[in-house]
Design a protein around this motif. Structure first.
Motif, PDB file in Angstrom:
ATOM      1  N   MET B   1       1.751  10.885 -14.503  1.00 23.91           N
ATOM      2  CA  MET B   1       2.459  10.352 -13.324  1.00 23.91           C
ATOM      3  C   MET B   1       2.859   8.895 -13.559  1.00 23.91           C
ATOM      4  N   SER B   2       4.049   8.570 -13.143  1.00 24.09           N
ATOM      5  CA  SER B   2       4.531   7.202 -13.360  1.00 24.09           C
ATOM      6  C   SER B   2       3.985   6.244 -12.295  1.00 24.09           C
ATOM      7  N   TYR B   3       4.129   4.980 -12.565  1.00 23.63           N
ATOM      8  CA  TYR B   3       3.688   3.926 -11.637  1.00 23.63           C
ATOM      9  C   TYR B   3       2.212   4.084 -11.260  1.00 23.63           C
ATOM     10  N   GLN B   4       1.418   4.550 -12.220  1.00 21.01           N
ATOM     11  CA  GLN B   4       0.029   4.858 -11.918  1.00 21.01           C
ATOM     12  C   GLN B   4      -0.743   3.624 -11.422  1.00 21.01           C
ATOM     13  N   THR B   5      -0.483   2.474 -12.034  1.00 22.47           N
ATOM     14  CA  THR B   5      -1.241   1.277 -11.672  1.00 22.47           C
ATOM     15  C   THR B   5      -1.038   0.888 -10.213  1.00 22.47           C
ATOM     16  N   ILE B   6       0.197   0.830  -9.763  1.00 22.01           N
ATOM     17  CA  ILE B   6       0.419   0.425  -8.362  1.00 22.01           C
ATOM     18  C   ILE B   6       0.066   1.549  -7.386  1.00 22.01           C
ATOM     19  N   ARG B   7       0.182   2.809  -7.829  1.00 24.14           N
ATOM     20  CA  ARG B   7      -0.284   3.910  -6.978  1.00 24.14           C
ATOM     21  C   ARG B   7      -1.768   3.754  -6.692  1.00 24.14           C
ATOM     22  N   GLU B   8      -2.526   3.471  -7.737  1.00 30.26           N
ATOM     23  CA  GLU B   8      -3.975   3.351  -7.547  1.00 30.26           C
ATOM     24  C   GLU B   8      -4.338   2.092  -6.754  1.00 30.26           C
ATOM     25  N   ALA B   9      -3.625   1.008  -7.054  1.00 28.80           N
ATOM     26  CA  ALA B   9      -3.896  -0.230  -6.318  1.00 28.80           C
ATOM     27  C   ALA B   9      -3.607  -0.049  -4.828  1.00 28.80           C
ATOM     28  N   ALA B  10      -2.472   0.561  -4.521  1.00 29.30           N
ATOM     29  CA  ALA B  10      -2.124   0.772  -3.104  1.00 29.30           C
ATOM     30  C   ALA B  10      -3.096   1.736  -2.441  1.00 29.30           C
ATOM     31  N   TYR B  11      -3.463   2.804  -3.162  1.00 33.35           N
ATOM     32  CA  TYR B  11      -4.409   3.773  -2.605  1.00 33.35           C
ATOM     33  C   TYR B  11      -5.753   3.117  -2.296  1.00 33.35           C
ATOM     34  N   GLU B  12      -6.309   2.418  -3.291  1.00 31.00           N
ATOM     35  CA  GLU B  12      -7.626   1.797  -3.096  1.00 31.00           C
ATOM     36  C   GLU B  12      -7.594   0.799  -1.942  1.00 31.00           C
ATOM     37  N   ALA B  13      -6.524   0.028  -1.870  1.00 33.10           N
ATOM     38  CA  ALA B  13      -6.423  -0.994  -0.829  1.00 33.10           C
ATOM     39  C   ALA B  13      -6.272  -0.363   0.549  1.00 33.10           C
ATOM     40  N   ASN B  14      -5.478   0.706   0.654  1.00 30.88           N
ATOM     41  CA  ASN B  14      -5.373   1.398   1.937  1.00 30.88           C
ATOM     42  C   ASN B  14      -6.732   1.933   2.381  1.00 30.88           C
ATOM     43  N   MET B  15      -7.506   2.457   1.433  1.00 35.22           N
ATOM     44  CA  MET B  15      -8.811   3.022   1.771  1.00 35.22           C
ATOM     45  C   MET B  15      -9.803   1.952   2.216  1.00 35.22           C
ATOM     46  N   GLN B  16      -9.582   0.713   1.770  1.00 37.01           N
ATOM     47  CA  GLN B  16     -10.479  -0.373   2.204  1.00 37.01           C
ATOM     48  C   GLN B  16     -10.320  -0.699   3.695  1.00 37.01           C
ATOM     49  N   LEU B  17      -9.143  -0.463   4.247  1.00 37.06           N
ATOM     50  CA  LEU B  17      -8.881  -0.886   5.633  1.00 37.06           C
ATOM     51  C   LEU B  17      -9.846  -0.267   6.639  1.00 37.06           C
ATOM     52  N   PRO B  18     -10.050   1.068   6.648  1.00 37.73           N
ATOM     53  CA  PRO B  18     -11.035   1.581   7.602  1.00 37.73           C
ATOM     54  C   PRO B  18     -12.456   1.107   7.299  1.00 37.73           C
ATOM     55  N   ARG B  19     -12.802   0.957   6.008  1.00 43.59           N
ATOM     56  CA  ARG B  19     -14.158   0.478   5.665  1.00 43.59           C
ATOM     57  C   ARG B  19     -14.412  -0.925   6.214  1.00 43.59           C
ATOM     58  N   LEU B  20     -13.375  -1.752   6.249  1.00 45.16           N
ATOM     59  CA  LEU B  20     -13.514  -3.121   6.753  1.00 45.16           C
ATOM     60  C   LEU B  20     -13.323  -3.197   8.270  1.00 45.16           C
ATOM     61  N   GLY B  21     -13.133  -2.050   8.913  1.00 47.11           N
ATOM     62  CA  GLY B  21     -12.985  -2.035  10.374  1.00 47.11           C
ATOM     63  C   GLY B  21     -11.654  -2.600  10.840  1.00 47.11           C
ATOM     64  N   LEU B  22     -10.645  -2.546   9.985  1.00 46.95           N
ATOM     65  CA  LEU B  22      -9.364  -3.178  10.334  1.00 46.95           C
ATOM     66  C   LEU B  22      -8.340  -2.194  10.898  1.00 46.95           C
ATOM     67  N   VAL B  23      -8.599  -0.907  10.814  1.00 49.20           N
ATOM     68  CA  VAL B  23      -7.634   0.063  11.354  1.00 49.20           C
ATOM     69  C   VAL B  23      -8.327   1.186  12.126  1.00 49.20           C
ATOM     70  N   LEU B  24      -7.623   1.699  13.118  1.00 52.66           N
ATOM     71  CA  LEU B  24      -7.986   2.919  13.836  1.00 52.66           C
ATOM     72  C   LEU B  24      -6.987   3.970  13.392  1.00 52.66           C
ATOM     73  N   PHE B  25      -7.474   5.152  13.047  1.00 51.55           N
ATOM     74  CA  PHE B  25      -6.598   6.225  12.549  1.00 51.55           C
ATOM     75  C   PHE B  25      -5.677   5.690  11.437  1.00 51.55           C
ATOM     76  N   THR B  26      -4.356   5.820  11.608  1.00 51.69           N
ATOM     77  CA  THR B  26      -3.436   5.423  10.531  1.00 51.69           C
ATOM     78  C   THR B  26      -2.684   4.135  10.871  1.00 51.69           C
ATOM     79  N   PHE B  27      -3.272   3.302  11.769  1.00 46.86           N
ATOM     80  CA  PHE B  27      -2.560   2.115  12.242  1.00 46.86           C
ATOM     81  C   PHE B  27      -2.572   0.964  11.239  1.00 46.86           C
ATOM     82  N   GLY B  28      -2.115   1.196  10.029  1.00 45.59           N
ATOM     83  CA  GLY B  28      -2.069   0.125   9.053  1.00 45.59           C
ATOM     84  C   GLY B  28      -1.477   0.660   7.774  1.00 45.59           C
TER      85      GLY B  28
END
Lengths: 231, 231, 231, 231
Positions: B1-28
């Motif tokens: 798959m192309s753009y693997q580095t930014i795919r993973e960076a964006a994925y990991e960062a999105n997943m951090q948002l609920p862990r940090l209490g910064l989003v409800l559902f998909t609000f971010g």
């Protein structure tokens, strides 16, 4: 590895801070002192909690010089050093930016003694040291923060053995104690007292502080010569 | 798959948002850019966090056109695109509706700089861009949101490299940074600053902002040429 | 076992309430309807969440009569029944005493629309039905609560399809939706909106509500004929 | 081991307090009584929750004398003893310093009845006993705290069977009930009511208390002779 006891004490205490909800990311630090050796172990600067270990703690003497360790110590190290040097009976220091205590520090107000939760730990309002004058800030800032803390207690006629917590105006809280567990405990207690005092003033604008007889009674239950709390 | 580095960076960062209490559902949403390829990876719109994966990130160019991906990208994609196009040194953008920062945005007030937690990250009040005029709203809304953000910084004489966070009036915060970790970090820091500033004003109505010498000292501890925070 | 689909939907949705922080102990209930069969499944009254199962859900018709089940249904069952009977397009109802929404209900105020988080879900202030008159309270209280909710929407010229959430004055919120997931989602969204609106008014006393153009834009992003949120 | 039933009941109930977010460290205690034996089991003083076990509970009679156990009982033991001695129908007592209830106690205000969450449990404002006079404080303080609680109910014309919770002014809440589960439940309910009442007053300054018809209706739903809540 040398200084193993204080390395482990400082490590364990630092790890307690996120568990107790007292820090976000790396916004806090704990040190633990070995009085005989004249050094303390402190968290390295800016290292995430999940990467810490006892061996990564930095060993520093009471003048702030690194004695052992490859990492740079916490940027607040000189504040810790000054307090260890001048307060011979403390064994640990904690600095956090915990939410409610920091809000009081930012408001530059002492935390009034409104209830027995507070009186169980202190007989006076939690002092808030005023922001430093510009010369102190531009000089050796962290070193001067230590002196600002000492001077605040002195001007209010308080001893560091009576009051194991303070707010630094515009900044955040520092707590201390005979060992790392007690210093961390004091940080959690301070945060709870700060939250309750905030809520108390919201619920009643003109709320009076606790009367002397209750302050005395509660403090002596836990700390006086006839104390009867704990085992 | 192309753009693997930014795919993973964006994925990991999105997943951090609920862990940090910064989003409800998909609000971010978080995006991460590949400057050489001229694209960024961003969360698909309205997909629950537990169903996300790097392969579901949508690849979009700096004009907002989807380059790779079957899912529709975040509805805020054009805001991200505008900022990447005009701000050559940022590598990631985060948008949340975190509770305290959003309350300040709804109040249409800048967050005053009340303490060193704030000054460790910014030397100025956190700016709040005014709500857009009706023509901008009825036009290409998300695209215009990007311009509203840039215009607000410009009018206040601020650079996006100095201030990595902003409130959009009546809406919510945006943060950015050199990479996804830093942009997410900035969102969590902003939420903490927003909560403390709110509490500070409740504790003391007429609280003054931090004086210049303290702002300068704390920012330079972390960011100046002689900075001594971190490793 | 009959009515398996709505039993499972109601069970899963009830279990979500404590996970989302919307209920203490058993202070909430969800029902899910089978329109073809003319019944709904609802939580039994006062049974702890950890003892619930799909088979313990009680099956009730739209006049409030138990059709299947040994346990007594939620004490709020008649409110659910009235709403299902009169609102043909809803598939689920949620009642909680979530902290911030309940505080607004206790204050007997509508929740003003202060930002886009609110506008993403509703184009109007969240209505607060006034407390019922004494005759309604002393009569068939839960049944009348349903009529009070319908009457409030009617007097404000609102349809239950436009606004899927309401506060009952002095009591607490009710939300609904096409299915149980959506109704629970609405309860969590309402609690978040309620908290943010409270904070917004604390941060700025004279804060204006959102302007029409922004309300329209955000609602239509998610719900209009040209909506572009989600997949 | 003797008194196994109340040892286990007191142990389990004490362990619930941190899980429900009602205590920090050891700032709380639960006791459970055996009416036939004329004794109660209570948490030892200052022992961390993670080190507790049923066998460490201390058995005390209704005059406050230790009957069995090597550890010192909770410093609040005499308050528990007085209440058991004078209130023949209670089986358990809980004392916490939970955040919102303690803030109301510190403000020395009764908690007004603003909604049905409150009315589901009490028909009156939650009473706040005034701080004791100095002679009572300097005397047998914990013993007098019990009398202060009883006197407050008496002066307000309330029975301990109607109102199972009270605030002690400047101190913190006490709750009780027929057994340990109910007494702990009451502590959690009180904390929730205290938080909602605080928020209600912030949202609307001149908010009226609940009208009599609603108070009566909700209380009787759960507790009257024709109650229809629960199984």
């Amino acid at each position: 590895m040398s200084y193993q006891t204080i390395r482990e004490a400082a490590y364990e205490a630092n790890m307690q801070l996120p568990r107790l909800g007292l820090v976000l990311f790396t916004f806090g630090n704990v040190s633990a002192a070995d009085r005989d050796a004249g050094v303390f172990a402190i968290k390295p600067s800016g290292v995430p909690y999940e990467l810490l270990s006892p061996s990564k703690m930095v060993i520093v003497d009471f003048d702030g010089h690194t004695v052992e360790g490859d990492l740079r110590p916490s940027s607040d190290t000189l504040t810790h050093a000054v307090l260890y040097k001048h307060w011979p009976k403390i064994g640990a220091i904690v600095h956090t930016h915990s939410t409610y205590a920091t809000a009081w520090a930012q408001s530059q107000r002492d935390i009034p003694i409104y209830g027995t939760t507070h009186a169980d730990h202190n007989t006076v309002n939690i002092p808030c040291a005023p922001p430093m004058d510009d010369r102190m800030i531009q000089g050796d800032y962290e070193y001067q923060t230590g002196f600002q803390i000492m001077q605040c207690l002195e001007q209010k006629g308080l001893s560091y053995e009576e009051v194991e917590m303070i707010l630094v105006g515009n900044h955040a809280p520092f707590t201390w104690g005979k060992n790392a567990d007690k210093a961390v405990y004091n940080s959690a207690v301070l945060e709870s007292i700060a939250q309750m005092a905030y809520l108390t003033e919201q619920i009643r604008k003109d709320v009076p502080v606790l009367k002397d007889s209750l302050i005395k009674k509660h403090f002596e239950r836990k700390h006086g010569p006839g104390s009867y709390y704990g085992q």
